[in-house]
Design a protein around this motif. Structure first.
Motif, PDB file in Angstrom:
ATOM      1  N   HIS A  88     -24.631   9.701  21.723  1.00  0.00           N
ATOM      2  CA  HIS A  88     -24.045  10.868  22.374  1.00  0.00           C
ATOM      3  C   HIS A  88     -22.561  10.888  22.045  1.00  0.00           C
ATOM      4  CE1 HIS A  88     -27.757  10.434  24.661  1.00  0.00           C
ATOM      5  NE2 HIS A  88     -27.608  11.697  24.999  1.00  0.00           N
ATOM      6  N   TYR A  89     -22.042  12.081  21.826  1.00  0.00           N
ATOM      7  CA  TYR A  89     -20.645  12.260  21.439  1.00  0.00           C
ATOM      8  C   TYR A  89     -19.803  12.533  22.675  1.00  0.00           C
ATOM      9  CZ  TYR A  89     -16.596  14.537  19.279  1.00  0.00           C
ATOM     10  OH  TYR A  89     -15.324  14.888  18.897  1.00  0.00           O
ATOM     11  N   TYR A  90     -18.718  11.765  22.827  1.00  0.00           N
ATOM     12  CA  TYR A  90     -17.785  11.985  23.936  1.00  0.00           C
ATOM     13  C   TYR A  90     -16.799  13.062  23.511  1.00  0.00           C
ATOM     14  CZ  TYR A  90     -13.661  11.099  26.867  1.00  0.00           C
ATOM     15  OH  TYR A  90     -12.560  11.231  27.683  1.00  0.00           O
ATOM     16  N   CYS A  91     -16.946  14.238  24.087  1.00  0.00           N
ATOM     17  CA  CYS A  91     -16.151  15.390  23.665  1.00  0.00           C
ATOM     18  C   CYS A  91     -14.806  15.489  24.369  1.00  0.00           C
ATOM     19  CB  CYS A  91     -16.956  16.668  23.875  1.00  0.00           C
ATOM     20  SG  CYS A  91     -16.259  18.091  23.024  1.00  0.00           S
ATOM     21  N   PHE A  92     -14.816  15.519  25.713  1.00  0.00           N
ATOM     22  CA  PHE A  92     -13.548  15.633  26.436  1.00  0.00           C
ATOM     23  C   PHE A  92     -13.710  15.160  27.870  1.00  0.00           C
ATOM     24  CE2 PHE A  92     -15.616  19.782  26.700  1.00  0.00           C
ATOM     25  CZ  PHE A  92     -15.579  20.059  28.052  1.00  0.00           C
ATOM     26  N   PRO A  93     -12.595  14.718  28.476  1.00  0.00           N
ATOM     27  CA  PRO A  93     -12.647  14.326  29.884  1.00  0.00           C
ATOM     28  C   PRO A  93     -12.631  15.576  30.765  1.00  0.00           C
ATOM     29  CG  PRO A  93     -10.432  14.040  29.040  1.00  0.00           C
ATOM     30  CD  PRO A  93     -11.277  14.481  27.880  1.00  0.00           C
ATOM     31  N   ASP A  94     -13.215  15.450  31.930  1.00  0.00           N
ATOM     32  CA  ASP A  94     -13.210  16.535  32.901  1.00  0.00           C
ATOM     33  C   ASP A  94     -11.894  16.516  33.668  1.00  0.00           C
ATOM     34  OD1 ASP A  94     -15.206  18.538  34.194  1.00  0.00           O
ATOM     35  OD2 ASP A  94     -14.226  17.577  35.902  1.00  0.00           O
ATOM     36  N   ASP A  95     -11.650  17.574  34.429  1.00  0.00           N
ATOM     37  CA  ASP A  95     -10.458  17.622  35.286  1.00  0.00           C
ATOM     38  C   ASP A  95     -10.541  16.568  36.392  1.00  0.00           C
ATOM     39  OD1 ASP A  95      -9.463  19.720  33.786  1.00  0.00           O
ATOM     40  OD2 ASP A  95     -10.281  21.258  35.115  1.00  0.00           O
ATOM     41  N   ILE A  96     -11.754  16.228  36.790  1.00  0.00           N
ATOM     42  CA  ILE A  96     -11.938  15.184  37.807  1.00  0.00           C
ATOM     43  C   ILE A  96     -11.958  13.839  37.099  1.00  0.00           C
ATOM     44  CG2 ILE A  96     -13.537  14.197  39.497  1.00  0.00           C
ATOM     45  CD1 ILE A  96     -14.245  17.007  40.316  1.00  0.00           C
ATOM     46  N   LYS A  97     -11.048  12.979  37.508  1.00  0.00           N
ATOM     47  CA  LYS A  97     -10.906  11.669  36.861  1.00  0.00           C
ATOM     48  C   LYS A  97     -12.220  10.893  36.897  1.00  0.00           C
ATOM     49  CE  LYS A  97      -7.846   7.740  36.877  1.00  0.00           C
ATOM     50  NZ  LYS A  97      -8.088   6.480  37.054  1.00  0.00           N
ATOM     51  N   GLY A  98     -12.551  10.300  35.760  1.00  0.00           N
ATOM     52  CA  GLY A  98     -13.736   9.461  35.684  1.00  0.00           C
ATOM     53  C   GLY A  98     -15.001  10.184  35.261  1.00  0.00           C
ATOM     54  N   ILE A  99     -14.918  11.490  35.000  1.00  0.00           N
ATOM     55  CA  ILE A  99     -16.081  12.230  34.524  1.00  0.00           C
ATOM     56  C   ILE A  99     -15.782  12.713  33.109  1.00  0.00           C
ATOM     57  CG2 ILE A  99     -17.528  14.278  34.837  1.00  0.00           C
ATOM     58  CD1 ILE A  99     -17.297  13.847  37.824  1.00  0.00           C
ATOM     59  N   TYR A 100     -16.791  12.554  32.245  1.00  0.00           N
ATOM     60  CA  TYR A 100     -16.642  12.875  30.829  1.00  0.00           C
ATOM     61  C   TYR A 100     -17.801  13.773  30.398  1.00  0.00           C
ATOM     62  CZ  TYR A 100     -14.013   8.637  31.604  1.00  0.00           C
ATOM     63  OH  TYR A 100     -13.163   7.705  32.132  1.00  0.00           O
ATOM     64  N   TRP A 101     -17.547  14.635  29.431  1.00  0.00           N
ATOM     65  CA  TRP A 101     -18.583  15.528  28.917  1.00  0.00           C
ATOM     66  C   TRP A 101     -19.107  14.980  27.594  1.00  0.00           C
ATOM     67  CZ3 TRP A 101     -20.971  19.293  31.537  1.00  0.00           C
ATOM     68  CH2 TRP A 101     -20.396  19.634  32.772  1.00  0.00           C
ATOM     69  N   MET A 102     -20.426  14.788  27.561  1.00  0.00           N
ATOM     70  CA  MET A 102     -21.104  14.198  26.419  1.00  0.00           C
ATOM     71  C   MET A 102     -22.019  15.229  25.762  1.00  0.00           C
ATOM     72  SD  MET A 102     -19.911  11.102  26.709  1.00  0.00           S
ATOM     73  CE  MET A 102     -20.890  10.000  25.722  1.00  0.00           C
TER      74      MET A 102
END
Length: 162
Positions: A32-46
């Motif tokens: 899975h590719y890690y695209c960008f972090p979310d505005d909420i710390k500790g959440i990432y969009w894959m």
């Protein structure tokens, strides 16, 4: 985690989130590719990947022939020489506790090294996420990522993360 890196996700993420439309994890073998972090710390969009490039090329070509953009799919030749389809319509949020390890080839973590492709993917992914947040459904088999997101944010708040 490093942005533009590829990661293996723990199988328990798929059981904990229990969405029938999340792409199969293939026994912790699907990158899975890690695209960008979310505005909420500790959440990432894959973004899940697929090796079925020809199938997704046909879909992209059909959309372009109709004069329509295709922001939900993106095909890239990776540094290992293989072409992969990035399934943006199936992207989902995750947190660190569900990351098993970086995806490696010959012991080296795979990264998307083309700055152009990284920017292009992030731009498409943010557009797709905005559309999802506005209620757009791209496919009948699209995962309910907003439900997963709520579950992760509730968990983050109860665990004391900002």
């Amino acid at each position: 985690m490093k942005q533009a890196g590829f990661y293996i996700i723990k199988d328990n993420f798929f059981s904990d989130m229990a969405d029938p439309y999340l792409k199969g994890n293939k026994a912790e073998a699907r990158p899975h590719y890690y695209c960008f972090p979310d505005d909420i710390k500790g959440i990432y969009w894959m973004i899940p990947l697929s090796s079925r490039v020809e199938k997704f090329e046909r879909i992209i070509n059909r959309r372009h022939a109709q004069g329509k953009p295709c922001n939900t799919l993106h095909i890239v030749r990776l540094d290992d020489g293989r072409r992969s389809a990035f399934l943006l319509q199936d992207m989902f949020p995750i947190n660190d506790s569900y990351i098993e390890r970086p995806y490696t080839i010959a012991g080296n973590p795979l990264m998307l090294t083309s700055e152009h492709e990284v920017r292009s993917l992030e731009k498409k992914a943010r557009k797709v996420l905005r559309m999802i947040r506005h209620g757009v459904r791209f496919l009948p088999t699209q995962p309910d990522v907003l439900r997963i997101y709520r579950k992760l944010t509730i968990r983050a708040k109860t665990e004391g993360e900002p």
